[in-house]
Design a protein around this motif. Structure first.
Motif, PDB file in Angstrom:
ATOM      1  N   PHE A   1       6.698   8.159  -3.943  1.00  0.00           N
ATOM      2  CA  PHE A   1       5.303   6.940  -4.125  1.00  0.00           C
ATOM      3  C   PHE A   1       5.166   7.095  -2.806  1.00  0.00           C
ATOM      4  O   PHE A   1       3.782   6.821  -2.331  1.00  0.00           O
ATOM      5  CB  PHE A   1       5.775   6.211  -4.721  1.00  0.00           C
ATOM      6  N   CYS A   2       6.529   7.051  -1.938  1.00  0.00           N
ATOM      7  CA  CYS A   2       6.126   6.899  -0.201  1.00  0.00           C
ATOM      8  C   CYS A   2       5.563   8.145   0.390  1.00  0.00           C
ATOM      9  O   CYS A   2       4.857   8.454   0.651  1.00  0.00           O
ATOM     10  CB  CYS A   2       7.822   6.439  -0.335  1.00  0.00           C
TER      11      CYS A   2
ATOM     12  N   ILE B   1       4.632   6.910   3.435  1.00  0.00           N
ATOM     13  CA  ILE B   1       5.167   5.999   3.725  1.00  0.00           C
ATOM     14  C   ILE B   1       6.544   7.208   4.544  1.00  0.00           C
ATOM     15  O   ILE B   1       6.989   7.527   4.000  1.00  0.00           O
ATOM     16  CB  ILE B   1       5.966   4.916   3.175  1.00  0.00           C
ATOM     17  N   THR B   2       6.649   6.845   5.641  1.00  0.00           N
ATOM     18  CA  THR B   2       7.814   7.044   6.032  1.00  0.00           C
ATOM     19  C   THR B   2       9.368   7.124   5.532  1.00  0.00           C
ATOM     20  O   THR B   2      10.136   5.843   5.150  1.00  0.00           O
ATOM     21  CB  THR B   2       8.494   7.318   7.407  1.00  0.00           C
TER      22      THR B   2
ATOM     23  N   PRO C   1       0.850  -1.048  -0.868  1.00  0.00           N
ATOM     24  CA  PRO C   1       1.470   0.425   0.161  1.00  0.00           C
ATOM     25  C   PRO C   1       0.782   0.668   1.517  1.00  0.00           C
ATOM     26  O   PRO C   1       2.375   0.263   1.870  1.00  0.00           O
ATOM     27  CB  PRO C   1       1.442   1.410  -1.282  1.00  0.00           C
ATOM     28  N   ASP C   2      -0.013  -0.223   1.850  1.00  0.00           N
ATOM     29  CA  ASP C   2      -0.815   0.098   2.984  1.00  0.00           C
ATOM     30  C   ASP C   2       0.352  -0.506   3.937  1.00  0.00           C
ATOM     31  O   ASP C   2       0.226  -0.733   5.255  1.00  0.00           O
ATOM     32  CB  ASP C   2      -2.128  -0.655   3.159  1.00  0.00           C
ATOM     33  N   SER C   3       0.569  -2.004   3.804  1.00  0.00           N
ATOM     34  CA  SER C   3       2.103  -3.000   4.726  1.00  0.00           C
ATOM     35  C   SER C   3       3.078  -2.290   4.878  1.00  0.00           C
ATOM     36  O   SER C   3       3.909  -2.598   5.956  1.00  0.00           O
ATOM     37  CB  SER C   3       2.211  -4.514   4.094  1.00  0.00           C
ATOM     38  N   VAL C   4       4.100  -1.131   3.988  1.00  0.00           N
ATOM     39  CA  VAL C   4       4.574  -0.966   4.622  1.00  0.00           C
ATOM     40  C   VAL C   4       5.286   0.102   5.089  1.00  0.00           C
ATOM     41  O   VAL C   4       4.246   1.597   5.251  1.00  0.00           O
ATOM     42  CB  VAL C   4       5.705   0.288   3.158  1.00  0.00           C
ATOM     43  N   VAL C   5       6.090   0.205   6.514  1.00  0.00           N
ATOM     44  CA  VAL C   5       5.953   1.847   7.472  1.00  0.00           C
ATOM     45  C   VAL C   5       7.039   2.361   7.260  1.00  0.00           C
ATOM     46  O   VAL C   5       7.616   3.548   8.477  1.00  0.00           O
ATOM     47  CB  VAL C   5       6.381   0.799   8.550  1.00  0.00           C
TER      48      VAL C   5
ATOM     49  N   LYS D   1       7.877  -3.133  -6.539  1.00  0.00           N
ATOM     50  CA  LYS D   1       7.034  -4.920  -6.909  1.00  0.00           C
ATOM     51  C   LYS D   1       5.616  -4.725  -5.653  1.00  0.00           C
ATOM     52  O   LYS D   1       4.707  -4.645  -5.672  1.00  0.00           O
ATOM     53  CB  LYS D   1       7.570  -6.238  -6.413  1.00  0.00           C
ATOM     54  N   LEU D   2       6.748  -4.428  -3.830  1.00  0.00           N
ATOM     55  CA  LEU D   2       5.549  -4.198  -2.972  1.00  0.00           C
ATOM     56  C   LEU D   2       5.156  -3.223  -3.341  1.00  0.00           C
ATOM     57  O   LEU D   2       3.878  -3.086  -1.904  1.00  0.00           O
ATOM     58  CB  LEU D   2       6.524  -5.001  -2.090  1.00  0.00           C
ATOM     59  N   LEU D   3       6.270  -2.376  -3.414  1.00  0.00           N
ATOM     60  CA  LEU D   3       5.049  -0.854  -3.041  1.00  0.00           C
ATOM     61  C   LEU D   3       3.745  -1.457  -4.269  1.00  0.00           C
ATOM     62  O   LEU D   3       2.339  -0.369  -3.094  1.00  0.00           O
ATOM     63  CB  LEU D   3       6.228  -0.077  -3.086  1.00  0.00           C
TER      64      LEU D   3
END
Length: 158
Positions: free
Chosen positions: A82-83, A88-89, A52-56, A46-48
């Motif tokens: 997706f990552c 996204i690492t 997605p820009d907030s995920v590191v 859901k978050l992705l």
């Protein structure tokens, strides 16, 4: 390569993996305290989808006995794709029980056990530029340079 060089390389690799494992643990605990952690496959998806820009960092966790779980592997494949598409690492870890110990210990009043899903953990918020995030990221980059598409790490129970 002579056997002594190979042995020394294995020791260095083991020490490096242990160091990165400790860095990951510290990063996750810090991110949890900062409310920068999303736990669970469904919650992570859901978050992705939303931001997605907030995920590191995306941590995908499964133990050896779960490697034959086809549904889990399908989820992992989709999350990985997706990552990768979003820069996204990703880090795959074994040691789901250790993750449970770490995250449950942070807030005894919050029942993370009810979620029961520690297979996917996202570290969010760019302000989480914790020194340990850089160490984990460097390990992932080095692993990819050695043709390991998805870096792997084993967390040790304590």
């Amino acid at each position: 390569m002579i056997p002594e060089e190979s042995f020394g390389s294995d020791v260095m690799t083991t020490n490096r993996m242990h160091s990165v494992g400790l860095a990951l643990e510290e990063l996750l605990v810090t991110a949890e305290k900062q409310d920068c952690l999303t736990v669970g496959i469904y919650e992570s998806a859901k978050l992705l989808n939303a931001d997605p820009d907030s995920v590191v960092l995306c941590v995908l966790a499964a133990d050896v006995e779960e490697e034959d779980d086809v549904a889990l592997q399908i989820h992992f494949t989709l999350l990985q794709a997706f990552c990768c598409d979003n820069g996204i690492t990703i880090l795959r870890v074994s040691g789901v029980r250790r993750l449970q110990q770490l995250l449950r210990a942070e807030d005894a009043n919050r029942n993370l056990e009810e979620h029961g899903d520690y297979h996917c953990i996202l570290v969010t918020n760019p302000q989480a530029d914790h020194c340990r995030l850089q160490e984990v990221g460097t390990y992932c980059q080095e692993s990819r340079r050695m043709d390991q598409w998805i870096p792997e790490l084993a967390l040790q129970e304590r």
